[in-house]
Design an enzyme around this catalytic site. Structure first.
Site: not given
Ligand SMILES: [Mg+2]
Length: 504
Positions: A32, A126-127
């Site tokens: 993350d 983003d993960e």
């Molecule tokens: Mg994040």
């Protein structure tokens, strides 16, 4: 991508080595990015470094999409109304979101993931979850792979991420959160970067955590459990199963009980394509008028369907999302028997879904998303995943194009309301059935015409041709992502001159 300067293990996965079988010896990573959108803004404008930067709508009705840890020190967090954020942190620097930049960095990030293992399940830009069980022989154990990914993200993107390592998605996700930097009024503590939960320490790690740490425990379920005197995950595990099921329903109760015992067998499901395509907008003022809403909806449908066809996809599931003046959120979905890609067909279903919603109060945000993709030529189902899990309450998603955005009910609470769409009104089901048939007919008649329209648009621009009903004074144009995503910007964004920036 930049040169790798770190000395970590070679980052190359062997797809044939990937296993996804037994769960006891799985090694799953949850990666993350730290304050992703805000970090990209600082990356592109180094003068922002060290400042409380907020990405989001700076206007009266804007929402915080992301913020730097310097802003978090003031109590600012994602999904907070910008007006509240400004009160908490008057010196905050508001930056409009630049969605295309986040997509660019996300592509680099996912390229790194794909070089480690083919089993990458993206959760948002983003993960992602990575099953690295089969990569260990080549790349070392889970913690080594996690450390190598962090180094490479710094080298290639100039950004930082946090990584959790565990035997399940649950453990990996919780561990990455613990690995994050912490912002408090007294300062910013760097995080561990990588946190590992060994198999024999799962319960010791899990049980002291607050109940909201678990997937599916949103505000509603949280309050119900608090009313039972339950504050920690360990206290959920100690409840008699019947009690939990009585309070939360059989399915949700059993699910939560299993999670509280650390039982999570869900596999990492590789996705090499987007799971949904869509668009949503926050309006400058709440809309009440059904005709206005329908017009906006059809405009978004047209843009999303064009995007869908541009990706050479068709979709089975159409989802309409509304957020009301009181911030409550509802989604309504319908799945077609065969995938559709004509704007008219999708519009017919979307409009019927909108009609099924009671407009008891003004609508603040409206959105549509298309999922359940198939290649229109092959007709193969590529993804039907509309799972409501993986919800991250700390990040506002950039749009409906993520797996957690749909299928959730009015209270935004995955467990309590993850069921099928509930239609309102006595004849809503009938209307939807009629729309379904109409959509099948429209798909058949518009399918080939649509291809011609797309060709004209590609040549003369997006607003040159459009269904007559969609054309307002400005044509059927769609605002670029990011412009309306988090609410309109203020006409003259205050505090953006950088004069009085953040001290506590
Ligand atoms: Mg994040």
């Amino acid at each position: 991508m930049g040169e790798r300067s770190g000395a970590g293990p070679a980052m190359r996965g062997d797809p044939s080595a990937a296993t996804n079988g037994g769960t006891a010896d799985r090694v799953i990573l949850h990666v993350d990015m730290d304050a992703f959108f805000a970090s990209v803004e600082v990356l592109d404008d180094p003068s922002l470094a060290g400042l409380p930067v907020i990405v989001g709508g700076s206007g009266r009705r804007g929402v915080v999409a992301a913020c730097t840890y310097e802003a978090r020190r003031f109590g600012v967090h994602s999904a907070m109304p910008s007006s509240v954020a400004r009160r908490l942190c008057p010196a905050a620097v508001f930056v409009d979101g630049r969605y295309h930049r986040y997509v660019e960095e996300s592509a680099k990030l996912h390229a790194i993931f794909e070089s480690v293992t083919p089993l990458v399940e993206g959760i948002s830009l983003d993960e992602a979850f990575l099953d690295v069980t089969g990569s260990q022989q080549l790349l070392g154990d889970g913690p080594s792979i996690a450390a190598a990914i962090r180094r490479r993200v710094v080298d290639d993107l100039g950004l930082t991420c946090s990584v959790g390592v565990g035997r399940s998605k649950l453990m990996a996700k919780l561990a990455s959160k613990v690995a994050k930097p912490k912002a408090t009024a007294s300062g910013i503590e760097p995080g561990a970067g990588v946190v590992v939960v060994p198999g024999d320490e799962e319960l010791a790690f899990l049980h002291p955590l607050p109940i909201r740490a678990l997937w599916g425990v949103g505000p509603v379920t949280g309050r119900r459990l608090n009313a039972l005197g339950v504050q920690t995950v360990g206290e959920i595990a100690a409840l008699p199963p019947r009690t939990l099921e009585r309070y939360l329903g059989a399915a949700a109760g059993a699910h939560l009980a299993a999670l509280s015992r650390g039982e999570d067998l869900r596999p990492v499901v590789a996705d090499h394509a987007a799971k949904s395509i869509g668009h949503e907008e926050t309006f400058a003022s709440d809309l009440w008028n059904r005709d206005d809403l329908r017009r906006h909806l059809l405009r978004m449908v047209d843009a999303s369907a064009t995007n869908l066809r541009g990706s050479r996809l068709a979709a089975r599931t159409i989802t309409v999302k509304l957020r009301f003046a009181d911030f409550s959120l509802i989604t309504r979905s319908h799945s077609m028997a065969a995938p559709v890609d004509a704007s008219q067909a999708i519009g017919a279903v979307a409009a019927a879904l909108l009609d099924s919603v009671e407009l008891a109060q003004g609508v603040r945000l409206l959105g549509v998303s298309l999922s359940g993709f198939a290649d229109p030529e092959v007709g193969t189902q590529l993804s039907l995943d509309l799972g409501g899990d993986g919800a991250d309450r700390n990040d506002v998603r950039p749009g409906p194009g993520h797996p957690g955005a749909t299928g959730r009910g009015p209270d935004h609470d995955g467990v309590a309301a993850g069921g099928p769409s509930r239609l309102e009104g006595p004849d809503a089901e009938d209307r939807l059935a009629r729309a379904h048939e109409e959509a099948e007919r429209l798909q058949e008649s518009w399918g080939s015409v649509t291809t011609a329209i797309d060709a004209i648009r590609a040549r003369y621009g997006g607003t040159s041709v459009g269904p007559a009903s969609l054309v307002g004074s400005g044509g059927p144009g769609i605002r670029r992502r990011g412009e309306a995503q988090w609410g309109p910007a203020a006409p003259n964004p205050p505090e953006s001159d950088g004069e009085s920036r953040g001290t506590l």
